[in-house]
Design a protein around this motif. Structure first.
Motif, PDB file in Angstrom:
ATOM      1  N   UNK A 616     -29.081   3.963  14.757  1.00 53.06           N
ATOM      2  CA  UNK A 616     -29.886   3.591  13.595  1.00 53.06           C
ATOM      3  C   UNK A 616     -29.088   3.783  12.313  1.00 53.06           C
ATOM      4  N   UNK A 617     -29.775   3.637  11.225  1.00 54.47           N
ATOM      5  CA  UNK A 617     -29.133   3.746   9.917  1.00 54.47           C
ATOM      6  C   UNK A 617     -29.545   5.062   9.259  1.00 54.47           C
ATOM      7  N   UNK A 618     -28.597   5.705   8.606  1.00 54.39           N
ATOM      8  CA  UNK A 618     -28.964   6.838   7.752  1.00 54.39           C
ATOM      9  C   UNK A 618     -29.253   6.281   6.368  1.00 54.39           C
ATOM     10  N   UNK A 619     -30.500   6.462   5.957  1.00 52.04           N
ATOM     11  CA  UNK A 619     -30.915   5.943   4.655  1.00 52.04           C
ATOM     12  C   UNK A 619     -30.676   6.992   3.576  1.00 52.04           C
ATOM     13  N   UNK A 620     -30.705   6.536   2.360  1.00 46.39           N
ATOM     14  CA  UNK A 620     -30.504   7.465   1.251  1.00 46.39           C
ATOM     15  C   UNK A 620     -31.802   8.158   0.870  1.00 46.39           C
ATOM     16  N   UNK A 621     -31.683   9.426   0.533  1.00 47.35           N
ATOM     17  CA  UNK A 621     -32.833  10.148  -0.033  1.00 47.35           C
ATOM     18  C   UNK A 621     -32.548  10.267  -1.525  1.00 47.35           C
ATOM     19  N   UNK A 622     -33.197   9.395  -2.276  1.00 45.62           N
ATOM     20  CA  UNK A 622     -32.953   9.344  -3.717  1.00 45.62           C
ATOM     21  C   UNK A 622     -33.692  10.469  -4.432  1.00 45.62           C
ATOM     22  N   UNK A 696     -25.948   2.045  -6.646  1.00 42.62           N
ATOM     23  CA  UNK A 696     -26.831   1.751  -7.774  1.00 42.62           C
ATOM     24  C   UNK A 696     -28.005   2.709  -7.864  1.00 42.62           C
ATOM     25  N   UNK A 697     -28.340   3.350  -6.733  1.00 44.43           N
ATOM     26  CA  UNK A 697     -29.446   4.308  -6.711  1.00 44.43           C
ATOM     27  C   UNK A 697     -28.944   5.751  -6.749  1.00 44.43           C
ATOM     28  N   UNK A 698     -27.633   5.913  -6.881  1.00 43.04           N
ATOM     29  CA  UNK A 698     -27.002   7.234  -6.990  1.00 43.04           C
ATOM     30  C   UNK A 698     -27.363   8.160  -5.826  1.00 43.04           C
ATOM     31  N   UNK A 699     -27.639   7.546  -4.668  1.00 44.22           N
ATOM     32  CA  UNK A 699     -28.029   8.377  -3.518  1.00 44.22           C
ATOM     33  C   UNK A 699     -26.972   8.373  -2.421  1.00 44.22           C
ATOM     34  N   UNK A 700     -25.754   7.912  -2.774  1.00 43.95           N
ATOM     35  CA  UNK A 700     -24.664   7.917  -1.800  1.00 43.95           C
ATOM     36  C   UNK A 700     -24.088   9.322  -1.721  1.00 43.95           C
ATOM     37  N   UNK A 701     -24.052   9.851  -0.509  1.00 40.07           N
ATOM     38  CA  UNK A 701     -23.506  11.194  -0.297  1.00 40.07           C
ATOM     39  C   UNK A 701     -22.140  11.042   0.366  1.00 40.07           C
ATOM     40  N   UNK A 702     -21.124  11.576  -0.282  1.00 42.60           N
ATOM     41  CA  UNK A 702     -19.764  11.512   0.241  1.00 42.60           C
ATOM     42  C   UNK A 702     -19.600  12.602   1.297  1.00 42.60           C
ATOM     43  N   UNK A 703     -19.160  12.239   2.509  1.00 37.24           N
ATOM     44  CA  UNK A 703     -18.991  13.271   3.531  1.00 37.24           C
ATOM     45  C   UNK A 703     -17.964  14.321   3.144  1.00 37.24           C
ATOM     46  N   UNK A 704     -17.014  13.946   2.266  1.00 38.29           N
ATOM     47  CA  UNK A 704     -16.012  14.923   1.827  1.00 38.29           C
ATOM     48  C   UNK A 704     -16.678  16.116   1.144  1.00 38.29           C
ATOM     49  N   UNK A 705     -17.739  15.831   0.386  1.00 40.05           N
ATOM     50  CA  UNK A 705     -18.446  16.912  -0.322  1.00 40.05           C
ATOM     51  C   UNK A 705     -19.110  17.847   0.676  1.00 40.05           C
ATOM     52  N   UNK A 706     -19.728  17.258   1.719  1.00 40.43           N
ATOM     53  CA  UNK A 706     -20.386  18.076   2.739  1.00 40.43           C
ATOM     54  C   UNK A 706     -19.351  18.910   3.489  1.00 40.43           C
ATOM     55  N   UNK A 707     -18.229  18.283   3.838  1.00 40.53           N
ATOM     56  CA  UNK A 707     -17.172  19.011   4.549  1.00 40.53           C
ATOM     57  C   UNK A 707     -16.631  20.151   3.693  1.00 40.53           C
ATOM     58  N   UNK A 708     -16.457  19.907   2.398  1.00 37.87           N
ATOM     59  CA  UNK A 708     -15.926  20.943   1.516  1.00 37.87           C
ATOM     60  C   UNK A 708     -16.896  22.108   1.371  1.00 37.87           C
ATOM     61  N   UNK A 709     -18.193  21.807   1.284  1.00 36.53           N
ATOM     62  CA  UNK A 709     -19.187  22.862   1.035  1.00 36.53           C
ATOM     63  C   UNK A 709     -19.690  23.552   2.292  1.00 36.53           C
ATOM     64  N   UNK A 710     -19.697  22.810   3.416  1.00 40.94           N
ATOM     65  CA  UNK A 710     -20.299  23.357   4.631  1.00 40.94           C
ATOM     66  C   UNK A 710     -19.376  23.288   5.853  1.00 40.94           C
TER      67      UNK A 710
END
Length: 917
Positions: A616-622, A696-710
Motif C-alpha cells: 500500500x501507500x504511506x500517506x502524509x499526516x499533515x 506542497x502540503x509540507x508533510x513529506x518526511x525525509x527518512x534521513x531525519x528519522x534515521x538520524x534521530x531514531x
C-alpha cells in the motif's frame, strides 16, 4: 553501555560493505530464491518515508530466506530514463545524465543508511550503454520477428520471406495490422521497398499509424499516466489526441498467452482480474454494414443476437469513416466536436459517463431489415477496440441507452418482459422478441443462431477479439534509448547486433528542432557510416524496465542479455514487491517481453514473476497551525473556535507529537519571524489530517531525519508496524517513540547496570515458551507478509523475557536471529557481543519446537449457577472426576454451596467448571 544506534549502524553497514556480505553467485549446492523490488526512478527530491515501505518488506523476506539456507538474489538498480530529467535539462541546460547521476547518488546514500541487503555488484542503470545495448538488441529481435498464430510463437522474419516467396499468404495465420492476401508470384514481383512495406504489417516491432497523446509544448508523445484532464502532468501543458506514425510492439499477438499465463502465477485475485479486464478477451462476430452510397464498414459485437435492436450506429471520433461519412451540412459541427475530443485521453473517455456526440449526417442500412440507421460520432467509442464503430442497441446497453435518451433516438426492447422505462435491461438471459428469425429463442441459443445466419448470408464472420492493444514505443524526446534503426529509401532497417550499443549523441539543446523534428534531429552526423539517417525518436520509459529482472541474473555479461547457465539457475523472480499502479502497464509489458524472449530461447520460463505482492501507500499526516485572520498571531488547536482563523499547512518536521516547535516555526519562513502564539498549557498544539505525501502540503518526511534521530532499525520496524503491508496508511511520527523504546528494552536484556552480561545457564520452561511462541509467530507472519504483527510479537516477547529477568544466551541468541531480518544492525551488534565471529546473516533461523508451547497447567473459572466466583489451576492431564472432587472440597465452594447439595457439575475442559445448585 548505552544503545548508540548511530555508531552501531555505521559500523555494521561498513562491515557488510567491506566484506561484500550481500554479494551472491550461482551456487548449485543451495536452493535459490530471487526477491525483486520494482525499479525506482531516481527523482531529485530523493526518498521520502513512503518509498522504502516495499523495500523494507522485501529486505525482511530476503534476509529470512537466507537464514533458512537459501541462496538469495536481492538486487537493486535504477530506471534512469524519464521526462523529469529531460525537462530539467530544457530549463537549465544541464545534461540529463548529470542530473540523473546526482539523483542516483542521493538515492544510493539514502538506501545505504537504511541497511538493505542489496547485492550492489549487480546494480544496473537503464541509461548505461552497456545496459541499454540489450534493450536495443531485444528491439532488433522483435523487428526481425513475426508471430505465428498457429504455432503461438514468435518466428524469424527471414523464414516468413521464404514462405512468401514459395506460397504467398496461402494457409498462413499470422498476427498482423491488416489482413493481406497475395500469391508467391505477386510477392516475387514486388520491389524491395514494396516487400518491406508488406513485412511491416507482420513484424512484432513495427511502424504504424496510431492515435497518441501529443503535447506540442513538450514536443513529445505522452503515456496515459503522464496526462490528466487534457494536460501534461509535467508542466500542465495542453495534450491532444493525434494520429502519428510511431514505433509499436505487437503485444496484442500475445494476448491469449498473457491471459492463460495468469493461471500459473501466485498473484492476488484482484490483480489477476485487473489484467484479465485489461486484456479483455471476448468472442463475437464481425458484421458488415453498408450505406446507401455504397460505403461499407465493419463492426465487432459480442451480442450478434441483438441485431434487431440496433437503432443507430456510432463511430469513434478518430475513425477514418468520419471523414467519409460526414455530410457538408454537418461538417462544422463534426469538426468542432472532434477538436474538443482531441484534448481527452482514452482513459479519461472510458471513465467519463457523461453523454456527448454529433450526427454525421449519414445513414447505414440494417443488414437484415434494410432500415436506415443514423450514424453518430461519440467519444464513448474508441478507435482501438474492435473496428472503431459500433451498432448501438440502446435497450440492452447502458451507454447506448444514455446516448439514445439524450438525443431522443429509438429504443427497441428485445427480451420478453423486460422493463426499459428507466434504464437499459442488461441481463444476459431471457427469451427474444422483436427479433425476426430469433424470436422465441433463449439468449445463448440466439447468439449462436445469429452468428450462423451472419456467416451463411455472407454478412460477416465469427471472431475472438481482445481489448489489449499494441504498445506505442516511440517518444519524441532526447533522454531515452536510441532506436538501432536507420532509413533507406524511406524504409526502416536495423543495425547489425555487432554495432550495438548505439549510444545517445550530444545535442546543443534538448528541444525539438525549429522544423519540428525530435531533439535527436539536432545531433551532428546522426547517421550510419554509409550515410543513412538514424531514427530520431527514442524509446519510452518502459523499454528499459521490461527485462531488467533478467539482466540482474547476469549483469556484466557482454555477450548475452543473460547466460543460459545463470538463467537456468535463477529462472524467474520468486517474490516481486511493488505498487498497484503497475498492474496493467509494466506488468503486461514485462510479461510480453519475457514471453517473446522465451520464444527465442533466451528466457527459460514463460512467466517472469511467480509471486507478486502489492504494498500500500504511506500517506502524509499533515499538520496545521491556525492564524487569526489579518494578524500574525497563531492560536492552538483547542482554542481556535474562539477566533476567526485560517488553517495553514506547516512543515511536519518541526512538529513532534502534534506539538509545534515555535522557534523553529519562526525560522521556517520569514513571514512568521515575528509570529505570536496563544498556547494551551504552555504548548502550541497543531491540527492534523491524512493527505497525499506532497511537498506542497509540507508533510513529506525525509527518512534521513528519522534515521538520524531514531536509527535505521527503528525506521524499518516502524514502517512495518504502521499496518498491513498491502493497505495504505498515514505516516504518524507520534508512535515512533514506542518502537524506539522497544529496541532499548531489547538492548537492556543483554546489559545490567550498563555492563554486557549474559548467562550460559539452561533456559527455564517459561523462557523457552516465550521464545518459541515468537519463532512460530514470526515464521508465519513473514511467509504471509504480516510484518506488522511480527513487530508486536517481538515487543511481547521482550516484555515477557524482561519480566522473567532472562539473560540466557541460549534464548537471546535465537531471539536475535529472529529479529535480524527486521532490525539487522542491533542484531548484528549484539550477535557479535555474544562471541560470534561470523555475520548474523549466515546464522540459521531457529527451528520451532511445539513441545515448548504445550500448556502444563490450565486455569478454570469456578462458577455457581453460571456466575464465576473464583479460579483454580489444574494439570493438563487431570481427569474430570478429579477436577469435580477438588472443586467441591475447596473451602470457597463450601461457602457458595451454603450446605446445599449440587444438582449437576458441568466441566468444559481447560476452561470452566459450573456447579448447578
Amino acid at each position: 553501555m548505552e544503545y548508540n544506534f548511530g555508531e552501531i549502524e555505521k559500523r555494521w553497514q561498513q562491515y557488510w560493505a567491506d566484506r561484500e556480505v550481500y554479494r551472491v553467485t550461482e551456487d548449485t549446492t543451495k536452493p535459490k530464491f530471487y526477491v525483486l523490488d520494482m525499479f525506482p526512478y531516481p527523482s531529485g527530491a530523493g526518498l521520502h518515508v513512503g518509498h522504502p515501505l516495499g523495500y523494507i518488506a522485501s529486505d525482511i523476506y530476503s534476509r529470512y530466506k537466507r537464514l533458512q539456507g537459501f541462496n538469495v538474489l536481492h538486487p537493486m538498480g535504477y530506471d534512469a530514463y524519464g521526462l523529469p530529467a529531460e525537462q530539467y535539462a530544457i530549463q537549465t541546460g544541464q545534461h540529463p545524465a548529470i542530473t540523473t547521476k546526482n539523483n542516483i547518488a542521493r538515492y544510493r546514500e539514502q538506501l545505504d543508511k537504511i541497511g538493505f541487503s542489496y547485492d550492489w555488484s549487480r546494480e544496473v542503470q537503464t541509461c548505461d550503454p552497456e545496459y541499454y545495448k540489450w534493450t536495443q538488441w531485444a528491439f532488433v529481435k522483435m523487428f526481425r520477428s513475426y508471430y505465428c498464430n498457429q504455432a503461438q510463437q514468435a518466428r524469424p522474419v527471414d523464414e516468413l520471406i521464404e514462405v512468401f516467396s514459395q506460397q504467398g499468404t496461402t494457409g498462413l495465420d499470422l498476427a498482423c495490422t491488416e489482413p493481406m492476401s497475395f500469391t508467391a508470384d505477386e510477392w516475387n514481383a514486388k520491389t524491395e521497398k514494396e516487400q518491406q512495406e508488406i513485412l511491416m504489417n507482420y513484424r512484432i516491432a513495427y511502424l504504424g499509424d496510431t492515435l497518441v497523446n501529443w503535447c506540442p509544448q513538450l514536443g513529445t508523445v505522452l503515456a496515459n499516466d503522464e496526462v490528466s484532464e487534457g494536460l501534461s502532468i509535467r508542466g500542465g501543458y495542453p495534450v491532444e489526441q493525434k494520429k502519428m506514425r510511431q514505433w509499436c510492439l505487437r503485444v496484442s499477438a500475445y494476448a491469449q498467452r498473457l491471459l492463460d499465463g495468469l493461471d500459473d502465477v501466485d498473484w492476488t485475485d484482484s490483480l489477476k482480474e485487473t489484467q484479465r479486464n485489461w486484456i479483455g478477451r471476448s468472442v463475437g462476430a464481425v458484421m458488415k454494414f453498408k450505406t446507401p452510397g455504397g460505403i461499407s464498414f465493419d463492426i465487432f459485437t459480442t451480442r450478434a443476437d441483438t441485431i434487431f435492436g440496433v437503432t443507430f450506429m456510432v463511430l469513434a471520433p478518430e475513425s477514418e469513416l468520419v471523414e467519409q461519412l460526414t455530410t457538408p451540412e454537418q461538417r462544422n459541427a463534426v469538426d468542432a466536436y472532434i477538436l474538443k475530443t482531441k484534448k481527452r485521453t482514452e482513459r479519461e473517455r472510458i471513465a467519463d459517463k457523461s453523454v456527448s456526440g454529433v450526427f454525421s449526417g449519414s445513414y447505414a442500412l440494417h443488414p437484415f431489415t434494410g432500415d436506415l440507421l443514423p450514424i453518430w460520432i461519440s467519444d464513448y467509442v474508441l478507435a482501438g477496440y474492435g473496428t472503431g464503430a459500433i451498432m448501438a442497441v440502446p435497450a440492452h446497453d447502458s451507454r447506448d441507452y444514455a446516448f439514445a435518451k439524450h438525443f431522443n433516438l429509438s429504443i427497441v426492447p428485445l427480451i420478453e418482459g423486460c422493463d426499459i422505462s428507466e434504464e437499459s435491461f442488461d441481463a444476459k438471459e431471457g427469451i427474444l422478441m422483436n427479433s425476426g428469425f430469433l424470436n422465441g429463442l433463449p439468449v445463448k441459443e440466439a447468439i449462436v443462431k445469429a452468428i450462423e445466419e451472419v456467416e451463411e448470408r455472407n454478412l460477416g464472420f465469427r471472431k475472438v477479439n481482445f481489448r489489449l492493444r499494441d504498445a506505442i514505443f516511440s517518444r519524441q524526446r532526447y533522454w531515452g534509448e536510441p532506436f538501432p534503426v536507420y532509413y533507406k529509401d524511406g524504409m526502416p532497417y536495423t543495425l547489425d547486433e555487432g554495432e550495438l550499443p548505439l549510444e545517445l549523441p550530444e545535442v546543443d539543446k534538448y528541444l525539438p528542432t525549429e522544423s519540428g523534428e525530435p531533439p535527436l534531429g539536432r545531433a551532428r552526423n546522426w547517421q550510419t557510416r554509409e550515410g543513412y539517417p538514424l531514427e530520431l525518436s527514442t524509446m519510452p520509459g518502459f523499454a528499459g524496465s521490461s527485462a531488467y529482472y533478467l539482466r540482474y541474473m547476469d549483469p556484466r555479461n557482454g555477450q548475452a542479455l543473460v547466460s543460459t547457465e545463470a538463467n537456468n539457475y535463477w529462472r524467474s523472480v520468486d517474490l516481486y514487491i511493488g505498487g498497484t499502479e503497475h498492474a496493467t502497464g509494466h506488468l503486461i509489458y514485462s510479461r510480453f517481453w519475457n514471453k517473446f524472449l522465451f520464444d527465442l530461447g533466451v528466457s527459460c520460463e514463460q512467466e517472469p514473476f511467480r509471486k507478486l505482492v502489492n504494498q500500500g501507500m504511506i500517506q502524509g499526516r499533515s499538520n496545521f497551525v491556525y492564524r487569526i485572520k489579518e494578524t500574525n498571531t497563531f492560536v492552538s488547536l483547542n482554542l481556535k473556535d474562539q477566533y476567526d482563523v485560517t488553517p495553514i499547512h506547516v512543515d511536519v518536521n518541526i512538529v513532534h507529537n502534534d506539538v509545534l516547535d515555535v522557534e523553529a516555526f519562526r525560522n521556517w519562513n520569514p513571514e512568521y519571524k515575528n509570529a505570536e502564539f496563544i498556547l494551551e498549557d504552555g504548548k502550541y498544539i497543531c491540527g492534523w489530517a491524512v493527505e497525499k505525501m506532497s511537498k506542497s502540503m509540507f508533510n513529506v518526511v525525509n527518512p534521513d531525519v528519522i534515521v538520524e534521530n531514531y536509527g535505521a532499525d527503528t525506521l524499518r520496524l516502524y514502517e512495518m508496524f504502521l499496518g498491513p503491508l498491502e493497505l495504505s496508511k498515514p505516516w504518524d511520527t507520534n508512535g515512533i517513540d514506542g518502537v524506539h523504546r522497544f529496541l532499548r528494552r531489547l538492548w537492556n536484556l543483554f546489559h545490567t547496570n550498563g555492563e554486557f552480561l549474559v548467562s550460559d545457564e539452561d533456559p527455564t520452561k517459561e523462557e523457552l515458551k516465550s521464545l518459541h511462541k515468537l519463532i512460530k509467530k514470526v515464521s508465519f507472519d513473514i511467509e504471509n507478509f504480516s510484518f506488522n504483527t511480527s513487530v508486536s510479537a517481538f515487543m511481547i516477547c521482550v516484555n515477557e523475557l524482561s519480566q522473567l529477568k532472562c539473560n540466557k544466551k541460549a534464548i537471546l541468541s535465537d531471539l536475535l536471529v529472529c529479529l535480524a531480518p527486521f532490525a539487522p544492525h542491533i542484531a548484528e551488534e549484539l550477535w557479535h557481543k555474544l562471541g560470534n565471529e561470523q555475520t548474523i546473516c549466515d546464522a540459521k533461523f531457529p527451528e520451532l519446537n511445539e513441545e515448548y508451547l504445550k500448556e502444563n497447567v490450565f486455569s478454570y473459572a469456578i462458577s455457581f449457577n453460571g456466575k464465576s466466583r473464583f479460579v483454580l489451576e489444574f494439570p493438563a492431564d487431570v481427569s474430570n472426576a478429579e477436577i469435580e472432587k477438588t472443586v467441591l472440597e475447596h473451602p470457597y465452594s463450601q461457602k457458595w454451596l451454603d450446605g446445599k447439595s449440587p444438582r449437576k457439575v458441568i466441566i468444559v475442559p481447560r476452561k470452566i467448571v459450573n456447579i448447578v445448585v
